[in-house]
Design a protein around this motif. Structure first.
Motif, PDB file in Angstrom:
ATOM      1  N   CYS A  46      10.718 -37.614 -24.709  1.00  0.00           N
ATOM      2  CA  CYS A  46      10.021 -36.375 -25.050  1.00  0.00           C
ATOM      3  C   CYS A  46      10.383 -35.970 -26.474  1.00  0.00           C
ATOM      4  CB  CYS A  46      10.399 -35.267 -24.067  1.00  0.00           C
ATOM      5  SG  CYS A  46       9.628 -33.685 -24.428  1.00  0.00           S
ATOM      6  N   ASN A  68      12.919 -31.864 -19.741  1.00  0.00           N
ATOM      7  CA  ASN A  68      13.158 -33.255 -20.139  1.00  0.00           C
ATOM      8  C   ASN A  68      14.423 -33.381 -20.983  1.00  0.00           C
ATOM      9  OD1 ASN A  68      11.185 -35.059 -19.039  1.00  0.00           O
ATOM     10  ND2 ASN A  68       9.624 -34.124 -20.343  1.00  0.00           N
ATOM     11  N   CYS A 105      -0.001 -35.049 -23.837  1.00  0.00           N
ATOM     12  CA  CYS A 105       1.217 -35.382 -24.583  1.00  0.00           C
ATOM     13  C   CYS A 105       0.860 -36.011 -25.941  1.00  0.00           C
ATOM     14  CB  CYS A 105       2.051 -36.355 -23.748  1.00  0.00           C
ATOM     15  SG  CYS A 105       3.572 -36.932 -24.529  1.00  0.00           S
ATOM     16  N   THR A 115       5.203 -39.283 -22.190  1.00  0.00           N
ATOM     17  CA  THR A 115       6.419 -39.097 -21.402  1.00  0.00           C
ATOM     18  C   THR A 115       6.068 -39.075 -19.920  1.00  0.00           C
ATOM     19  OG1 THR A 115       7.264 -37.720 -23.191  1.00  0.00           O
ATOM     20  CG2 THR A 115       8.468 -37.653 -21.120  1.00  0.00           C
ATOM     21  N   ASN A 117       6.285 -37.372 -17.340  1.00  0.00           N
ATOM     22  CA  ASN A 117       6.602 -36.035 -16.821  1.00  0.00           C
ATOM     23  C   ASN A 117       6.516 -35.944 -15.306  1.00  0.00           C
ATOM     24  OD1 ASN A 117       6.991 -35.028 -19.412  1.00  0.00           O
ATOM     25  ND2 ASN A 117       4.870 -34.360 -19.624  1.00  0.00           N
TER      26      ASN A 117
END
Length: 447
Positions: A46, A68, A105, A115, A117
């Motif tokens: 991230c 993150n 992102c 990422t 997530n």
């Protein structure tokens, strides 16, 4: 940021799925998990962007850069505190959300390796349950009572937040257990129902009253409670009014999906009641996620073959969608874990008629079509292409979405949220709507 250059040094790594030859024989969750070291490395990717488009794209406003960062540093408890500050049930979204945040992102724009997530979210929450980071909240009561009609994701989110505000919350659920489509629509291979039971047990311990097998009218409880939240979802599936619809073997998708989930929970059905793909050629009409769930369920029930048809054109391959560009979610071709297990997929197919022998469906007569621009504007025109054909099928599942509910004028203390308000949408949007309804109830009752 966990590491300033991690987005350059660490490639995106997904946990992936269990092998097909293994997973199609059971209803266990298909998705695997990474070890804690790899999960932390994924979180370190991230970039902690100055403008966090992930936060913007998430209907719940999840603070992905913050949790993150905590995860990358090994602070799982802080990661959960940050995650649960915006998301009441991250164990649900961590399994079934399409991850709007990941498509927004910046790394998705950079090299289509955002990422992870969603997986990080699930891992953080499982660690929180495992290590006891999840606290039980017993708020001081304010003397006011709120009814929530519907125990799906919207209703549960509203009940959760209202309970924390101090209201005495009663959830009325027409089914034998809470969860809504989480429990009765989404297959166990995507969301194990013990995950729902675990959360419902916690909500119950925190003081929320659940009343099952009770279908109540809003007007009937509006006078008994200080406020009422309607979260009944979209119960009416879109039907297909063509000849032969009444034949045995033609079912709405949820007839199969809900029954299968009940069977796994221990319910019993007669042979005549059972909707099963065992030993049958299956045709799924509808190209969305519900159709995909029917495919995976059919494989596990022992289908001979599975075909999925969709009336609309095949989506673009992607990964980019010029008509819906970053940071919005791209409408591109999607292959699910169920599709990977084997399925013939066809687009631009219109259903004409269900054909039968002795009252049972044996096939579906379909017509290949094209869509042409409408010279008058508006919806494109459907034109036939080629000759009709019959697709062999002893089980047909209609997975064409749901109709948006129409509501009468309710008393002023009644609030509507989730799919009941918007029509069919995502679980994460339903949860966000439930949280918004809780705020509106609180504002109303404090006047």
């Amino acid at each position: 940021m966990g590491k300033q250059t991690a987005f350059l040094d660490v490639p995106r790594q997904e946990a992936g799925y269990r092998p097909i030859h293994d997973r199609i024989h059971d209803f266990g969750e298909v998705e695997q998990t990474l070890n804690t070291g790899d999960r932390r490395r994924q979180a370190s990717r991230c970039m902690d962007c100055g403008v966090p488009f992930c936060h913007w794209a998430c209907p719940l406003g999840n603070k992905a850069p913050e949790w993150n960062d905590a995860l990358s540093k090994g602070d799982w408890e802080l990661a959960y505190r940050l995650l649960s500050s915006t998301n009441p049930f991250p164990e649900f979204t961590g399994r079934i959300c399409p991850a709007l945040c990941e498509k927004a992102c910046v790394l998705n724009l950079y090299d289509h390796q955002p990422t992870t997530n969603r997986e990080n979210e699930a891992a953080i929450t499982e660690m929180a349950f495992q290590e006891g980071f999840i606290d039980m909240h017993l708020p001081e009561r304010n003397g006011k009572r709120v009814a929530v009609i519907g125990g799906g994701p919207a209703g549960l989110a509203a009940a959760h937040d209202l309970n924390l505000m101090g209201y005495a919350v009663t959830v009325f659920e027409k089914n034998e257990a809470a969860g809504g489509l989480l429990r009765y629509g989404i297959p166990n291979f995507k969301l194990n129902k013990e995950i729902i039971d675990r959360r419902i047990k916690l909500l119950d311990q925190e003081g929320i009253e659940f009343r099952y097998n009770e279908e109540v009218a809003p007007e009937a409880v509006a006078g008994e409670f200080d406020a009422v939240v309607l979260a009944m979802g979209t119960p009416q599936a879109r039907d297909l009014n063509v000849p032969g619809r009444e034949l045995k073997g033609v079912h709405f998708a949820l007839e199969m999906l809900a029954q299968q989930n009940r069977v796994l929970a221990g319910a019993e059905f007669t042979k005549e009641e059972r909707v099963t793909a065992a030993g049958k050629n299956v045709l799924v009409i509808g190209g969305g996620d519900t159709g995909s769930d029917c495919i995976g369920t059919s494989h596990r029930q022992g289908a001979l073959s599975v075909t999925q048809i969709e009336i609309m054109p095949r989506p673009a391959e992607g990964p980019d969608d010029p008509k819906n560009p970053w940071p919005h979610f791209p409408r591109t071709f999607k292959t699910t874990s169920s599709h990977e297990e084997g399925c013939l997929r066809r687009w631009n197919i219109n259903t004409l008629e269900f054909v039968s022998e002795e009252g049972c469906v044996t096939g579906v007569r379909v017509q290949e079509i094209d869509w042409q621009p409408n010279p008058k504007g508006g919806r494109p025109l459907m034109v036939e292409k080629g000759e009709p054909e019959v697709i062999k099928a002893e089980l047909v599942l209609l997975a064409m979405g749901f109709l948006k509910p129409e509501h009468p004028q309710y008393p002023e203390n009644v609030f509507i949220c989730g799919d009941a308000a918007s029509g069919t949408s995502l679980v994460v949007r339903a949860m966000a709507s439930g949280k918004q309804a809780a705020l509106l109830v609180d504002e109303y009752l404090k006047l």
